[in-house]
Design an enzyme around this catalytic site. Sequence first.
Site, mmCIF file in Angstrom:
data_model
loop_
_atom_site.group_PDB
_atom_site.id
_atom_site.type_symbol
_atom_site.label_atom_id
_atom_site.label_comp_id
_atom_site.label_asym_id
_atom_site.label_seq_id
_atom_site.Cartn_x
_atom_site.Cartn_y
_atom_site.Cartn_z
ATOM 1 N N ASP A 75 -0.927 -51.228 -22.136
ATOM 2 C CA ASP A 75 -0.813 -49.882 -21.599
ATOM 3 C C ASP A 75 -1.771 -49.017 -22.408
ATOM 4 O O ASP A 75 -1.812 -49.109 -23.625
ATOM 5 C CB ASP A 75 0.627 -49.396 -21.826
ATOM 6 C CG ASP A 75 1.171 -48.587 -20.683
ATOM 7 O OD1 ASP A 75 0.507 -47.599 -20.325
ATOM 8 O OD2 ASP A 75 2.245 -48.919 -20.172
ATOM 9 N N ASP B 178 -2.205 -45.063 -18.184
ATOM 10 C CA ASP B 178 -1.139 -44.104 -17.945
ATOM 11 C C ASP B 178 -1.676 -42.833 -17.276
ATOM 12 O O ASP B 178 -2.726 -42.316 -17.684
ATOM 13 C CB ASP B 178 -0.543 -43.754 -19.320
ATOM 14 C CG ASP B 178 0.788 -43.064 -19.236
ATOM 15 O OD1 ASP B 178 1.736 -43.658 -18.711
ATOM 16 O OD2 ASP B 178 0.888 -41.909 -19.721
ATOM 17 N N HIS C 31 9.313 -48.816 -15.252
ATOM 18 C CA HIS C 31 10.222 -48.215 -16.232
ATOM 19 C C HIS C 31 10.510 -46.744 -15.968
ATOM 20 O O HIS C 31 11.219 -46.123 -16.742
ATOM 21 C CB HIS C 31 9.616 -48.394 -17.626
ATOM 22 C CG HIS C 31 8.293 -47.685 -17.751
ATOM 23 N ND1 HIS C 31 7.174 -48.066 -17.039
ATOM 24 C CD2 HIS C 31 7.928 -46.601 -18.463
ATOM 25 C CE1 HIS C 31 6.176 -47.248 -17.320
ATOM 26 N NE2 HIS C 31 6.610 -46.348 -18.180
ATOM 27 N N ASP C 32 9.909 -46.191 -14.929
ATOM 28 C CA ASP C 32 10.110 -44.773 -14.624
ATOM 29 C C ASP C 32 10.987 -44.541 -13.395
ATOM 30 O O ASP C 32 11.346 -43.404 -13.113
ATOM 31 C CB ASP C 32 8.760 -44.098 -14.364
ATOM 32 C CG ASP C 32 7.874 -44.066 -15.599
ATOM 33 O OD1 ASP C 32 8.415 -43.900 -16.705
ATOM 34 O OD2 ASP C 32 6.644 -44.209 -15.451
ATOM 35 N N GLU D 59 -2.281 -45.925 -13.128
ATOM 36 C CA GLU D 59 -1.018 -45.348 -12.660
ATOM 37 C C GLU D 59 -1.339 -44.074 -11.887
ATOM 38 O O GLU D 59 -1.875 -43.126 -12.465
ATOM 39 C CB GLU D 59 -0.088 -45.011 -13.827
ATOM 40 C CG GLU D 59 1.268 -44.519 -13.328
ATOM 41 C CD GLU D 59 2.052 -43.671 -14.310
ATOM 42 O OE1 GLU D 59 3.271 -43.553 -14.135
ATOM 43 O OE2 GLU D 59 1.463 -43.092 -15.244
#
Length: 527
Positions: free
Chosen positions: A103, A205, A329-330, A268
Amino acid sequence: MAQAASGSLWWQHGIVYQVYPRSFQDTNGDGVGDLPGIHRRLDYLASLGVDAVWISPIYPSPMADFGYDVADYCDIDPLFGTLADFDALVAEAHARGLKVILDFVPNHTSDRHPWFLDSRSSRKSAKRDWYIWRDGKPDGAPPNNWISHFGGPAWTFDEATGQWYLHSFLRQQPDLNWRNADVRAAMYDALRFWLDRGVDGFRVDVIWLLIKDEALRDNPLNPTWQPPGAEIGKLIQFYNADRPEVHDVIAEMRAVLDEFNERVLIGEIYLPLERLVTYYGKELKGAQLPFNFQLLETAWNARAIAKAIEDYERLLPSGGWPNWVLGNHDRPRIAARVGERQARVAAMLLMTLRGTPTIYYGDEIGLSRVEIPPEAVQDPWGINEPDQGRDPSRTPMQWDGGPQAGFTSGKPWLPLSDDHAARNVAALEADAGSVLNLYRALIALRRAHLALSVGAFRLRAVDDDVLVYERSSGDERLVVALNLSSHDRPLPDALAGVSVLISTHGDRSGVRDGTPLRADEGLVLKP
Ligand code: GLC
């Protein structure tokens, strides 16, 4: 060049698996997962049949946003281990044919990053312009009306230097100024640091937020916002997101990856499809995989899913490679969103669509929403805005029937699911009909049939309940029939009596029985 028979690259025919490192495997009893833990579970990942592991941030961090607040881009947080642990992990992953994707968090640093400490020390600091500092309004209000993604104003006033700094997320996550050439150069060097260590790619990200309007104009109000929507939704994200100049930055990042062999840039991006597809970049020199989050958001019915697929296929730029994401994870887990039975249909959908699939750890054991008692909430967003908390999707992986499901010998940082004695890898492996064995079988099927991984896609039929599509490559043609409803439905005539390669119910693989699609059943058929 590691190409499949089809000529595709690893990140095209491969399957990505997301590890949220805090929750995967703890080895030192502190209740938080670590790199030696991921190392220990590499055999599991290899046996599952995935091709690449994306690891959420492991850099030194005060953990205000659990690693998405980076204090040093070129090291490992002691909570997770050391650079030596990391090198060992990469070597062992590669030895098993697994790629490693990190990430990368470029939009903001931690407020403890030395760059920010320097930047906030004085208006004359050489790093002042590395972040976004502005004077407030004459009436003492912040420079503009922007709202943080986690609620509250996106600006914090700094007493010492009398200016405000921008933070799209927490005030502990100041935004870098990507219009500054020195920031770009420093961040590209951080990418090279990991690429040199053998990292196979990055998931970047909030890549669509990197560049802000030069004049930092107010965002327009969103007339459709309603509670309990997250506060950020009160404004239309116009001047702070998806700015045209962001594509230059992404092309530069991509050029850094292209200095190395076969690395992948995943972005993302939460944007409508028409905007999303622009992130492939001019001449496909942007992100190779702008994350396609439609399955996280689409209504769960046959027509809506068919539309999501067709719109996407239609809008993809020529040569742009598709991808699909079922969880992260969000967002709420797929089992929480559509129920346990439909989560199996979703698994078949993910593993039979055209494009690179991303599996979120734990979805393969059917983890669902784990309720977190208020006093145990960890996610800063959940603390600010309880309806938005992400902890329920971040709970520990459940490995076996031992104490704490084999995740830790200590107290897990988030609770396990109540059913962990039964819902764990060891128990599900022993149950032929389990969701884990369904995932294993679907992944194996995808690996065995180029039609499923890289073949062409054609929608064959859709009604209110059933979605039927075809995947083909060379002479091979497979048909996928998914029943999105909870009642039996006949198969289209042309398919009655064809061979079933696999059923989501796990009980009639290899038969040719002409039975209808049962409630919540998906089939892969070989005409
Ligand atoms: C991304 C991450 C999320 C994080 C945020 C700020 O959306 O996926 O977990 O909180 O960016 O870095």
